[in-house]
Design a protein around this motif. Structure first.
Motif, mmCIF file in Angstrom:
data_model
loop_
_atom_site.group_PDB
_atom_site.id
_atom_site.type_symbol
_atom_site.label_atom_id
_atom_site.label_comp_id
_atom_site.label_asym_id
_atom_site.label_seq_id
_atom_site.Cartn_x
_atom_site.Cartn_y
_atom_site.Cartn_z
ATOM 1 N N ASN A 12 0.893 -1.128 -0.219
ATOM 2 C CA ASN A 12 -0.039 0.043 0.011
ATOM 3 C C ASN A 12 0.894 1.156 -0.099
ATOM 4 O O ASN A 12 0.676 2.157 0.795
ATOM 5 C CB ASN A 12 -0.920 0.029 1.250
ATOM 6 N N ASN A 13 1.683 1.600 -1.025
ATOM 7 C CA ASN A 13 2.497 2.383 -1.119
ATOM 8 C C ASN A 13 3.556 2.796 0.283
ATOM 9 O O ASN A 13 3.527 3.844 0.534
ATOM 10 C CB ASN A 13 1.880 3.612 -1.533
ATOM 11 N N VAL A 50 11.957 -16.946 -2.136
ATOM 12 C CA VAL A 50 11.937 -17.967 -3.354
ATOM 13 C C VAL A 50 11.488 -17.048 -4.696
ATOM 14 O O VAL A 50 11.458 -17.906 -5.797
ATOM 15 C CB VAL A 50 10.797 -19.104 -2.909
ATOM 16 N N GLY A 51 11.547 -15.909 -4.493
ATOM 17 C CA GLY A 51 11.195 -15.191 -5.838
ATOM 18 C C GLY A 51 9.822 -14.830 -6.053
ATOM 19 O O GLY A 51 9.583 -14.394 -7.325
ATOM 20 N N LEU A 52 8.974 -15.259 -5.261
ATOM 21 C CA LEU A 52 7.621 -14.958 -5.518
ATOM 22 C C LEU A 52 7.252 -13.454 -5.367
ATOM 23 O O LEU A 52 6.292 -12.926 -5.915
ATOM 24 C CB LEU A 52 6.669 -15.900 -4.729
ATOM 25 N N LEU A 53 8.075 -12.837 -4.591
ATOM 26 C CA LEU A 53 7.886 -11.342 -4.258
ATOM 27 C C LEU A 53 9.101 -10.796 -4.380
ATOM 28 O O LEU A 53 10.294 -11.359 -4.194
ATOM 29 C CB LEU A 53 7.443 -11.265 -2.833
ATOM 30 N N ILE A 54 9.294 -9.501 -4.709
ATOM 31 C CA ILE A 54 10.362 -8.631 -4.885
ATOM 32 C C ILE A 54 10.438 -7.879 -3.473
ATOM 33 O O ILE A 54 9.392 -6.875 -3.491
ATOM 34 C CB ILE A 54 10.236 -7.975 -6.166
ATOM 35 N N LEU A 72 16.920 -17.290 -11.538
ATOM 36 C CA LEU A 72 16.834 -18.745 -12.226
ATOM 37 C C LEU A 72 17.813 -19.716 -11.566
ATOM 38 O O LEU A 72 17.324 -20.828 -11.222
ATOM 39 C CB LEU A 72 16.985 -18.870 -13.480
ATOM 40 N N LYS A 75 16.471 -20.410 -8.331
ATOM 41 C CA LYS A 75 15.308 -21.319 -8.288
ATOM 42 C C LYS A 75 15.985 -22.895 -8.373
ATOM 43 O O LYS A 75 15.246 -23.833 -7.902
ATOM 44 C CB LYS A 75 14.254 -21.024 -9.279
ATOM 45 N N THR A 78 16.803 -24.285 -5.166
ATOM 46 C CA THR A 78 16.081 -24.587 -3.946
ATOM 47 C C THR A 78 14.683 -25.264 -4.296
ATOM 48 O O THR A 78 14.272 -25.418 -5.371
ATOM 49 C CB THR A 78 15.376 -23.185 -3.609
ATOM 50 N N GLY A 79 14.164 -25.940 -3.118
ATOM 51 C CA GLY A 79 12.845 -26.611 -3.062
ATOM 52 C C GLY A 79 12.221 -26.006 -2.262
ATOM 53 O O GLY A 79 12.439 -25.280 -1.106
ATOM 54 N N TYR A 80 10.678 -25.580 -2.795
ATOM 55 C CA TYR A 80 9.816 -24.955 -1.870
ATOM 56 C C TYR A 80 8.514 -25.616 -1.947
ATOM 57 O O TYR A 80 7.888 -26.000 -2.698
ATOM 58 C CB TYR A 80 9.974 -23.547 -2.613
ATOM 59 N N PRO A 82 4.700 -24.076 -0.328
ATOM 60 C CA PRO A 82 3.995 -23.107 0.151
ATOM 61 C C PRO A 82 3.173 -23.344 1.273
ATOM 62 O O PRO A 82 2.953 -24.531 1.593
ATOM 63 C CB PRO A 82 3.143 -22.381 -0.952
ATOM 64 N N GLU A 86 -1.714 -25.231 -3.058
ATOM 65 C CA GLU A 86 -2.245 -25.144 -4.368
ATOM 66 C C GLU A 86 -1.528 -25.848 -5.436
ATOM 67 O O GLU A 86 -0.445 -25.352 -5.563
ATOM 68 C CB GLU A 86 -2.314 -23.341 -4.768
ATOM 69 N N VAL A 87 -2.231 -26.724 -6.099
ATOM 70 C CA VAL A 87 -1.383 -27.729 -7.103
ATOM 71 C C VAL A 87 -2.390 -27.961 -8.076
ATOM 72 O O VAL A 87 -3.867 -27.837 -7.765
ATOM 73 C CB VAL A 87 -0.708 -28.801 -6.638
ATOM 74 N N ARG B 28 -8.970 5.340 -2.162
ATOM 75 C CA ARG B 28 -8.085 6.574 -2.491
ATOM 76 C C ARG B 28 -8.401 7.239 -3.674
ATOM 77 O O ARG B 28 -8.338 6.779 -4.500
ATOM 78 C CB ARG B 28 -6.357 5.870 -2.507
ATOM 79 N N MET B 399 -2.231 -21.197 -8.676
ATOM 80 C CA MET B 399 -1.427 -22.006 -9.057
ATOM 81 C C MET B 399 -0.195 -21.304 -9.623
ATOM 82 O O MET B 399 1.124 -21.898 -9.919
ATOM 83 C CB MET B 399 -1.781 -23.078 -9.909
ATOM 84 N N TRP B 401 2.054 -19.572 -8.726
ATOM 85 C CA TRP B 401 3.314 -19.558 -7.630
ATOM 86 C C TRP B 401 4.097 -20.675 -8.175
ATOM 87 O O TRP B 401 5.407 -20.432 -8.161
ATOM 88 C CB TRP B 401 3.144 -19.776 -6.156
ATOM 89 N N ILE B 402 3.641 -21.627 -8.973
ATOM 90 C CA ILE B 402 4.492 -22.998 -9.455
ATOM 91 C C ILE B 402 5.280 -22.307 -10.624
ATOM 92 O O ILE B 402 6.356 -22.565 -10.729
ATOM 93 C CB ILE B 402 3.724 -23.953 -9.765
ATOM 94 N N LYS B 404 6.192 -19.288 -11.211
ATOM 95 C CA LYS B 404 6.897 -18.278 -10.703
ATOM 96 C C LYS B 404 8.266 -18.852 -10.011
ATOM 97 O O LYS B 404 9.585 -18.383 -10.086
ATOM 98 C CB LYS B 404 6.515 -17.351 -9.755
ATOM 99 N N HIS B 405 7.852 -20.162 -9.665
ATOM 100 C CA HIS B 405 9.202 -20.696 -8.802
ATOM 101 C C HIS B 405 10.128 -21.771 -9.818
ATOM 102 O O HIS B 405 11.120 -21.950 -9.425
ATOM 103 C CB HIS B 405 8.613 -21.529 -7.371
ATOM 104 N N PRO B 407 12.644 -22.961 -12.497
ATOM 105 C CA PRO B 407 13.710 -22.502 -13.172
ATOM 106 C C PRO B 407 13.696 -22.344 -14.709
ATOM 107 O O PRO B 407 14.635 -22.854 -15.291
ATOM 108 C CB PRO B 407 14.966 -23.383 -12.559
ATOM 109 N N PRO B 548 8.061 -11.297 -12.124
ATOM 110 C CA PRO B 548 8.208 -10.934 -10.875
ATOM 111 C C PRO B 548 7.236 -10.198 -10.080
ATOM 112 O O PRO B 548 7.118 -10.195 -8.988
ATOM 113 C CB PRO B 548 9.813 -10.302 -10.920
#
Lengths: 242, 550
Positions: A12-13, A50-54, A72, A75, A78-80, A82, A86-87, B28, B399, B401-402, B404-405, B407, B548
């Protein structure tokens, strides 16, 4: 190895600081537990890792690789898993695992060794050919764990991994986590189950309102809270109420 | 608040994202310009289309005036609108009742089945109004102005518009609810649901054939004769659908009382069937829904996994394979994504079947080239309407996120998505090209020309869709139909109309100045290719930037 260096993230800014100036190092061979009340910033920190958010500022490195400059490469090692399993419901368990193996470039020899072993461990062999939409919450969690472990990652990142697991699977997972770190690999996980953190973790970090308020071994945390030989639950309540 | 109204309010909120809008933009004040700007942009983008429609209907009115058959315009609006609702409403209702994620939340609540069905019907009805408005409003406006209608024409026209989708939706509901009940009994439910929907397409085709047989051919003189015949109104509307005549009479009769009587008849015939249909649907509803949620597993528990199960692929083909599997196994994606590829060739086939143009077609390669260009245009237009590319990111939903994660770079991922989006245009291009190939007895060279031009033009169309979805994806859905039913498809279509419209205009100018048609075809091929490459460059760069942030 995981390194957070003055990492901040706001929403939120800039009105809501989800993670505030987080500096933290998790060493190879270490199980690190990340604790905090709801909305404290645990999942945000993990998602940045894990790169889902910056992240807005600071740097995050995994085995010395910056997540921002070479995501990359991070990634790949890594193994992640959540917090919400959700799959793809319209794939079978085996199709999902093969897809992840393809994208992580797991050689056929390795996948034909690792996948059956992990499916057996998590008691999923009999349902691996079924669509994931027929899986229970715990089974989905286990298929995600299998996918995360399949390529034997250097760093394993688990967000609330015990949620939805039956006692047997939870016990197996704890063994896998310990065995993973015994081979010199890194494990970073968040949890609300304080007993698990107390027994399993080499070090524990407590985050509250985006700030890391305590970090160390159980002994170090007890000293910080100044409450003698108390349980992690008491330390947690003491530190997060301040 | 009454449970029905509370539920309806929540359904509207959920479907149209009212709370999200309020939270995002109206809390806003500095952000208010975004939705306002979006609406203005949409209005501006739709304007050329609307002006074109008004122009067309105005000319059609003039033609009808010569034979005193002006109300045919109204018949077109009412019958066309109802057919549109019957076809799209059937799919929409099917998605709403079979695939709504929120039904799992609603079932445990103390709501009567008829409340749930009623609330969902209300949302579908509102969506149908939005779909119909751009097509029906120009007709009612042209008719009202040209015949200098009395003041009461306008409220009556509004009433007819509001009642218009009710009958076809009630018919769809009658078809859907039993289908839903029996779906629970069959083994492969998804397949059954798709086949059930295709039955809906069959109904549409039968309707179309019936209407076509009572209509004229493409010959101008035939059209004139048909329009001047006494039975023209009942020919296209009345025999098929009696209430259409009442709706038309309500707007075209000179005496207000007579018109009012017809309007009341139309209202009664629209609303009265709902009285038995809603409770009847309610009786079947719970068993149908709960049956639909039963998911069968193989039941085999001691399966040994052989090495053959671990067949490996390179990352991009593996990603493409995942896209295809998820797409084809999610009925709501298949239904919405592929409907155009089924309906457009069928409509083309039916339209050409009733004509005898091939007999009169001179043996002139110029005319054949024009046919090829028009056919390629139809292919491109059809692909601009497809929602496959414009929902490629949105379909991943939670899904995502998959992806995005993984490589796998964003460029590689959107390339796989583009490949997925191009598979159906290629098949569609072949299907559509076969129609003029057979009807106009074209040679294989023309067939290939149509396919090549159509596919080349479809590439930028798909890229535009993907770019739009990258800019404004909808990843927060709980209900897969929300992923595929957004503004992205419309925006992609409008952008396509602008770009391809400009290219088509350039082609017309070239022809006007005597440039050979073979060169015009070459111009289009090169233009599509250059545009395709340029948009791919933008798409790849945008993907790396946007992934990203999503």
């Amino acid at each position: 190895m995981i390194e957070f260096e003055k990492v901040s993230k706001s929403y939120n800014n800039g009105q809501v600081r989800a993670v505030d100036d987080l500096t933290l190092t998790i060493n190879p061979g270490e199980i690190f537990g990340f604790l905090g009340p709801n909305g404290a910033g645990k999942t945000t920190a993990i998602k940045m890792l894990v790169g889902l958010l910056i992240h807005d500022s600071g740097s995050i490195k995994v085995n010395g690789i910056d997540t921002r400059t070479d995501p990359l490469a991070v990634k790949k090692i890594t193994g992640y898993v959540p917090d919400q399993p959700e799959v793809y419901e319209k794939l079978t368990g085996l199709e999902y695992l093969n897809f992840i193996a393809d994208v992580f470039r797991v050689p056929p020899v390795v996948r034909s060794r690792n996948i059956p072993r992990l499916l057996e461990t998590f008691e999923l062999t009999g349902v691996a050919g079924d669509l994931i939409q027929s899986y229970s919450h715990g089974m989905r969690q286990k298929i995600l764990l299998t996918a995360a472990l399949m390529h034997d990652p250097e760093v394993l990142i688990l967000d609330e991994p015990m949620v939805g697991l039956d006692p047997r699977s939870a016990h197996l997972l704890k063994e896998i986590m310990r065995e993973h770190c015994n081979r010199g690999k890194t494990l970073f996980f968040s949890t609300h189950v304080l007993e698990v953190a107390e027994k399993l973790c080499d070090r524990i970090g407590i985050i509250n309102r985006g700030k890391l308020i305590a970090c160390g071994t159980m002994q170090e945390l007890r000293r910080m809270a100044d409450i003698g030989n108390q349980s992690l639950e008491t330390i947690f309540l003491e530190l997060t109420e301040k | 608040m009454n449970p029905f109204f509370a539920l309806t309010k929540t359904q509207f909120n959920q479907t149209f994202g009212l709370s999200v809008l309020k939270q995002k933009y109206f809390k806003r004040i500095s952000q208010v310009w975004k939705p306002v700007g979006f609406l203005l942009l949409m209005g501006l983008a739709l304007m050329p289309f609307e002006i074109g429609l008004i122009g067309f209907f105005n000319q059609f009115y003039t033609l009808l005036e010569t034979t005193n058959q002006e109300p045919v315009l109204l018949t077109m609006a009412v019958l066309g609108g109802q057919l549109m609702v019957l076809l799209f409403g059937l799919f929409y209702l099917l998605s709403t009742f079979y695939f709504s994620g929120d039904l799992k939340l609603l079932l445990p609540l103390p709501l009567r089945p008829r409340d749930i069905i009623g609330a969902k019907m209300a949302v579908v009805l509102a969506s149908e109004y939005l779909t119909l408005l751009p097509f029906i409003a120009p007709i009612f406006i042209v008719y009202g102005i040209r015949c200098e209608a009395a003041w009461w024409y306008w409220p009556f026209a509004l009433a007819v518009f509001l009642l218009l989708p009710v009958i076809p939706l009630a018919i769809s509901l009658i078809l859907i609810i039993p289908l839903m009940r029996f779906t629970a009994l069959v083994k492969n439910r998804d397949l059954f649901r798709i086949l059930g929907s295709l039955a809906g397409v069959a109904i549409f085709v039968i309707f179309q054939l019936t209407v076509n047989r009572s209509g004229p051919g493409a010959d101008g003189q035939q059209l004139q004769q048909w329009l001047s015949s006494e039975k023209v109104l009942s020919g296209i509307g009345g025999t098929v659908f009696l209430p259409v005549n009442w709706a038309v009479a309500a707007l075209s009769l000179p005496a207000p009382l007579g018109a009012m009587a017809k309007l009341l008849a139309f209202a009664a015939v629209s609303l009265v069937p709902l009285v038995p249909v809603l409770p009847m649907a309610g009786k079947w509803f719970f068993r149908g829904v709960t049956g639909g949620y039963e998911v069968r597993s193989s039941g085999r528990r001691s399966r040994v996994i052989t090495d053959a199960a671990f067949k490996s692929h390179s990352p991009v083909p593996a990603f493409l394979l995942r896209e295809l599997k998820v797409f084809f196994r999610t009925p709501v994606f298949v239904l919405n994504g592929l409907i155009g590829y089924i309906i457009i060739p069928v409509i083309l086939f039916i339209s050409l079947q009733s004509n005898t143009m091939e007999e009169t077609l001179p043996d002139n390669f110029q005319i054949r080239l024009i046919i090829a260009l028009v056919a390629a245009g139809v292919i491109i237009l059809n692909n601009s309407l497809s929602s496959i590319a414009s929902t490629a990111i949105s379909r991943e939903g939670k899904m995502f996120w998959i992806s995005k994660h993984l490589p796998l770079s964003a460029r590689e991922q959107v390339t796989a998505k583009l490949m997925h989006s191009m598979i159906f245009p290629i098949i569609g291009a072949i299907l559509i090209a076969l129609i003029p190939y057979f009807f106009f007895k074209l040679t294989a060279a023309y067939f290939f020309l149509i396919v090549v031009l159509g596919v080349l033009g479809s590439l930028p169309a798909a890229e535009i869709g993907l770019i739009i979805d990258l800019i404004r994806p909808n990843l927060d859905w709980t209900d897969p139909q929300r992923a595929i039913k957004g503004f992205n498809g419309l925006l992609g279509f409008l952008a396509g109309v602008l770009i391809f419209g400009a290219l088509a205009l350039a082609g017309v100018v070239l022809i006007h100045y005597g440039v050979q048609l073979t060169l015009v075809c070459l111009f289009f091929s090169v233009a599509f290719l250059v545009l395709g490459l340029f948009l791919y460059w933008i798409l790849a760069r945008l993907a790396e930037k946007r992934y990203p942030l999503l």
